[in-house]
Design a protein around this motif. Structure first.
Motif, mmCIF file in Angstrom:
data_model
loop_
_atom_site.group_PDB
_atom_site.id
_atom_site.type_symbol
_atom_site.label_atom_id
_atom_site.label_comp_id
_atom_site.label_asym_id
_atom_site.label_seq_id
_atom_site.Cartn_x
_atom_site.Cartn_y
_atom_site.Cartn_z
ATOM 1 N N GLY A 154 -61.318 54.998 -8.395
ATOM 2 C CA GLY A 154 -60.869 56.222 -7.715
ATOM 3 C C GLY A 154 -59.553 56.064 -6.985
ATOM 4 N N PRO A 155 -59.550 56.451 -5.703
ATOM 5 C CA PRO A 155 -58.282 56.459 -4.965
ATOM 6 C C PRO A 155 -57.669 55.067 -4.764
ATOM 7 N N ASP A 156 -58.425 54.000 -5.004
ATOM 8 C CA ASP A 156 -57.847 52.654 -4.873
ATOM 9 C C ASP A 156 -56.913 52.305 -6.032
ATOM 10 N N LEU A 157 -56.980 53.106 -7.093
ATOM 11 C CA LEU A 157 -56.103 52.832 -8.246
ATOM 12 C C LEU A 157 -54.728 53.432 -7.967
ATOM 13 N N SER A 158 -53.714 52.585 -7.948
ATOM 14 C CA SER A 158 -52.356 53.068 -7.665
ATOM 15 C C SER A 158 -51.766 53.687 -8.941
ATOM 16 N N GLU A 159 -50.620 54.345 -8.768
ATOM 17 C CA GLU A 159 -49.942 54.906 -9.954
ATOM 18 C C GLU A 159 -49.581 53.806 -10.923
ATOM 19 N N ASP A 160 -49.202 52.651 -10.365
ATOM 20 C CA ASP A 160 -48.851 51.514 -11.230
ATOM 21 C C ASP A 160 -50.062 51.038 -12.028
ATOM 22 N N ASP A 161 -51.210 50.979 -11.337
ATOM 23 C CA ASP A 161 -52.445 50.567 -12.036
ATOM 24 C C ASP A 161 -52.713 51.511 -13.214
ATOM 25 N N LEU A 162 -52.598 52.824 -12.939
ATOM 26 C CA LEU A 162 -52.918 53.804 -13.977
ATOM 27 C C LEU A 162 -51.907 53.752 -15.115
ATOM 28 N N ALA A 163 -50.652 53.531 -14.752
ATOM 29 C CA ALA A 163 -49.624 53.429 -15.799
ATOM 30 C C ALA A 163 -49.892 52.191 -16.654
ATOM 31 N N ALA A 164 -50.227 51.070 -15.999
ATOM 32 C CA ALA A 164 -50.487 49.830 -16.750
ATOM 33 C C ALA A 164 -51.707 49.983 -17.653
ATOM 34 N N ALA A 165 -52.669 50.817 -17.208
ATOM 35 C CA ALA A 165 -53.896 50.999 -17.999
ATOM 36 C C ALA A 165 -53.739 52.119 -19.024
ATOM 37 N N HIS A 166 -52.567 52.753 -19.079
ATOM 38 C CA HIS A 166 -52.318 53.892 -19.981
ATOM 39 C C HIS A 166 -53.352 54.996 -19.760
ATOM 40 N N TRP A 167 -53.582 55.334 -18.491
ATOM 41 C CA TRP A 167 -54.521 56.425 -18.146
ATOM 42 C C TRP A 167 -54.104 57.675 -18.913
ATOM 43 N N PRO A 168 -54.967 58.233 -19.763
ATOM 44 C CA PRO A 168 -54.501 59.272 -20.690
ATOM 45 C C PRO A 168 -54.667 60.708 -20.189
ATOM 46 N N LEU A 169 -55.301 60.903 -19.029
ATOM 47 C CA LEU A 169 -55.663 62.266 -18.628
ATOM 48 C C LEU A 169 -54.723 62.813 -17.562
ATOM 49 N N THR A 170 -54.722 64.163 -17.440
ATOM 50 C CA THR A 170 -53.882 64.756 -16.396
ATOM 51 C C THR A 170 -54.572 64.666 -15.039
ATOM 52 N N ARG A 171 -55.898 64.639 -15.047
ATOM 53 C CA ARG A 171 -56.609 64.521 -13.756
ATOM 54 C C ARG A 171 -56.611 63.054 -13.309
ATOM 55 N N PRO A 172 -56.687 62.826 -11.994
ATOM 56 C CA PRO A 172 -56.804 61.442 -11.530
ATOM 57 C C PRO A 172 -58.232 60.947 -11.737
ATOM 58 N N PRO A 173 -58.472 59.638 -11.650
ATOM 59 C CA PRO A 173 -59.854 59.148 -11.801
ATOM 60 C C PRO A 173 -60.753 59.724 -10.715
ATOM 61 N N HIS A 174 -62.013 60.007 -11.102
ATOM 62 C CA HIS A 174 -63.006 60.432 -10.112
ATOM 63 C C HIS A 174 -63.279 59.284 -9.146
ATOM 64 N N LEU A 175 -63.874 59.633 -8.014
ATOM 65 C CA LEU A 175 -64.376 58.606 -7.101
ATOM 66 C C LEU A 175 -65.297 57.694 -7.929
ATOM 67 N N LEU A 176 -65.187 56.396 -7.798
ATOM 68 C CA LEU A 176 -66.019 55.396 -8.500
ATOM 69 C C LEU A 176 -65.659 55.229 -9.984
ATOM 70 N N GLU A 177 -64.691 56.047 -10.482
ATOM 71 C CA GLU A 177 -64.275 55.864 -11.882
ATOM 72 C C GLU A 177 -63.212 54.773 -11.937
ATOM 73 N N THR A 178 -63.270 53.948 -12.980
ATOM 74 C CA THR A 178 -62.310 52.849 -13.120
ATOM 75 C C THR A 178 -61.024 53.366 -13.775
ATOM 76 N N SER A 179 -60.149 52.436 -14.150
ATOM 77 C CA SER A 179 -58.903 52.847 -14.818
ATOM 78 C C SER A 179 -59.160 53.232 -16.275
ATOM 79 N N LEU A 180 -60.416 53.189 -16.713
ATOM 80 C CA LEU A 180 -60.774 53.590 -18.069
ATOM 81 C C LEU A 180 -61.635 54.855 -17.958
#
Ligand SMILES: Cc1cc2nc3c(=O)[nH]c(=O)nc-3n(C[C@H](O)[C@H](O)[C@H](O)COP(=O)(O)OP(=O)(O)OC[C@H]3O[C@@H](n4cnc5c(N)ncnc54)[C@H](O)[C@@H]3O)c2cc1C
Length: 559
Positions: A496-522
């Motif tokens: 969730g909110p602990d994932l930084s923009e860099d984390d999400l970019a490195a993980a190729h987060w594919p969605l427009t929404r941010p991760p849910h609370l407790l959701e990982t970078s996948l």
């Protein structure tokens, strides 16, 4: 020839009315609506011990006896009369029958298959409670009398025996135990099966298969723990880990209608299962043992239809395609639309065999107000040179008489923050012991003595100390995730909110929404409990996170 070897062991024991309740006509009518009526003949075997399909019977006329067969001997376990019902907890899990049910008088029964029984206990709360309670009490009695299909031959001085005992106990499976150190007559039995000392422990499974020093997987396979589980279809959610977090997620997911499979590498309960008494979990003012809490949660999850695979460790998450797949230790796979990672953490322990014996009885992995109260005005040991050890030492020094800080190295400078080192140096109640290592823990029910070695002079000191805090860190159960999700600096999963923009970019987060609370970078993969970075390492927080994650799973399945 058969021989009735024991009297009605179960029917005469206390609490018999709750273990063998008499149903009212109205209750029988409600059960009849779920099943079918059939006649029974005297002598007819309704369920054979070891049978894989185990129906549930309510006796309306005649009698059904429950028998434990062993070779040519039969032990009468119980007799069900009109108004009573057959069964115990393996009906929920779909495991093979432990006992034989046979009509001893002709008559009539209502028969329900497992699915019909699950539907009944889930929808009729009065009958659900009555049947679940009877099933659990019957299993407890079977365990107490060792009325199972397993004989374990072992030695209490052998770690393999302790492992197998713990595996059977924590999976609630009854067994009889023959102590090779005490039983002189057992040699003949060993010779019969051509067993040498190197094969110990030996497990005789269902009276026919002999397993020598078996793995947990072999035991689970032989006892059919996972037989009723279909691995071929795609699950709504696969939960990895059956500690408090995973079991809570399973209860909520299954009770809300999701198709849920839990994978557990060992036995349900996780770390909490090894706690002798959990005193700070809401609703249990006098405390509850971890094993009891785990047993209840496990049965509750199964009641709602969650399937739990035992001794089935996740080896790899296949995360480059959807549905996700999880590869198991035996190289089979299960597929899932969403995954909950609840693999917890394990504390680093010194290589001393009996350390687990003193857990929560003198050995602790965290120093909170509760532990501080336990060792007020006593001398304690804190093992470790990191910040958690430093914080624990400073905190405990407020109430303890003296705190010995043991580190293997020559000082703290490399591993602890400067401000903590200063506080330790300035606190007269804290004694730093460098180059020191614990070599023995001694006591009976509680830790009484600690021996540590000075690694420079090799001399061993013995101290009458009753409390040791092992603050040497915890390792997150993430090895199997193999780079699929972002981890924090300590190896715990970021969510969730602990994932930084860099984390999400490195993980190729594919969605427009941010991760849910407790959701990982996948997307669709969640992490709950001790394995999650920033989690408060407590049963209540694990249970809370496991439960909360299910509401996000619902959202995702509708996305
Ligand atoms: C001795 C002891 C006493 C404690 N006492 C208390 C207490 O009194 N109060 C309190 O609040 N907390 C207590 N705790 C802490 C508490 O037990 C944990 O915070 C809690 O159990 C965490 O739950 P969890 O489900 O996240 O992880 P865990 O309990 O660690 O469970 C994780 C599960 O995942 C399984 N697993 C791991 N890897 C895999 C894999 N690859 N595949 C499949 N399964 C896997 C493990 O076998 C385990 O069953 C205690 C801990 C210990 C060790």
């Amino acid at each position: 020839m058969t021989d009735i070897a024991l009297p009605l062991a179960l029917t005469l024991s206390s609490g018999a009315e709750r273990m063998f309740p008499m149903l009212t006509p109205a209750q029988i009518k409600r059960i009849a609506a779920h099943g079918k009526l059939r006649s029974i003949r005297s002598g007819e075997v309704l369920v054979e011990a070891g049978a894989h399909v185990v129906p549930f019977f309510v006796i309306t006329e005649g009698r059904v006896e429950v028998i434990r067969p062993s070779g040519s001997t039969e032990t009468l376990v119980a007799i069900h009369e009109p108004g009573q019902f057959t069964g115990e907890v393996n009906m929920l899990s779909g495991r093979p029958a432990l006992v034989r049910s046979r009509a001893s008088e002709s008559g009539e029964v209502i028969e329900l298959d497992r699915e019909q029984l699950l539907a009944l206990v889930q929808t009729d709360s009065e009958l659900g409670e009555l049947i679940m309670r009877a099933f659990i009490l019957r299993r407890v009695e079977l365990i107490a009398h060792g009325f199972g299909d397993v004989v374990l031959l072992g030695s209490n001085h052998c770690s393999g025996t302790l492992r197998v005992k713990e595996f059977l106990r924590r999976n609630g499976h009854p067994y009889s135990y023959i102590d090779l150190d005490r039983d002189a007559d057992v040699q003949a039995l060993l010779d019969r099966f051509h067993i040498s000392a190197a094969d110990v422990p030996v497990l005789i499974c269902r009276g026919e298969v002999v397993l020598r020093n078996p793995t947990n997987q072999q035991i689970a396979g032989c006892l059919g723990f996972n037989e009723a589980i279909d691995q071929t279809h795609i699950r709504d959610v696969v939960i990895v880990g059956a500690g408090p977090a995973g079991l809570a997620a399973a209860v909520y997911a299954a009770s809300e209608g999701l198709d849920v499979l839990v994978l557990e590498t060992s036995s349900p309960g996780g770390q909490a299962g090894s706690s002798s008494k959990i005193e700070n979990y809401l609703g249990f003012p006098t405390g509850i043992s971890g094993e009891a809490l785990a047993g209840r949660a496990y049965t509750q999850a199964q009641k709602f239809g969650a399937q739990v695979m035992i001794a089935a460790g996740a080896k790899r998450l296949v995360c480059d395609r959807k549905p996700y797949a999880i590869e198991l230790d035996d190289n089979t796979r299960v597929q899932a639309l969403t995954v909950i990672v609840a693999t917890g953490a394990s504390y680093r322990k010194p290589p001393i065999q009996n350390v687990v014996l003193f857990e929560n009885a003198g050995v602790y992995y965290c120093a909170t107000f509760m532990e501080a109260q336990l060792c007020r005005n006593e001398e304690v040991v804190v093992v470790g040179g990191g910040n958690s050890a430093g914080q624990a030492a400073v905190f405990l020094a407020q109430t303890a008489k003296r705190v010995h800080v043991l580190v293997r190295g020559s000082g703290l400078a490399e591993s602890m923050s400067r401000y903590l080192i200063r506080r330790i140096e300035q606190n007269p109640a804290i004694v730093l012991r460098t180059n020191a290592e614990i070599v023995a823990l001694e006591g009976n029910d509680h830790l009484e003595r600690v021996r540590w070695r000075n690694n420079q002079g090799n001399d061993i000191e013995t101290h009458d100390l009753r409390h040791v805090f092992l603050m040497t860190g915890a390792v997150a159960g993430t090895q199997w995730l193999d780079g699929c999700v972002a981890l924090d600096a300590n190896g715990f999963i970021k969510t969730g909110p602990d994932l930084s923009e860099d984390d999400l970019a490195a993980a190729h987060w594919p969605l427009t929404r941010p991760p849910h609370l407790l959701e990982t970078s996948l997307p669709g993969v969640f992490a709950v409990g001790d394995v999650r970075g920033g989690n408060i390492k407590r049963v209540a927080s694990a249970v809370g996170e496991g439960s909360i994650s299910i509401s996000f799973i619902h959202q995702l399945l509708h996305e």
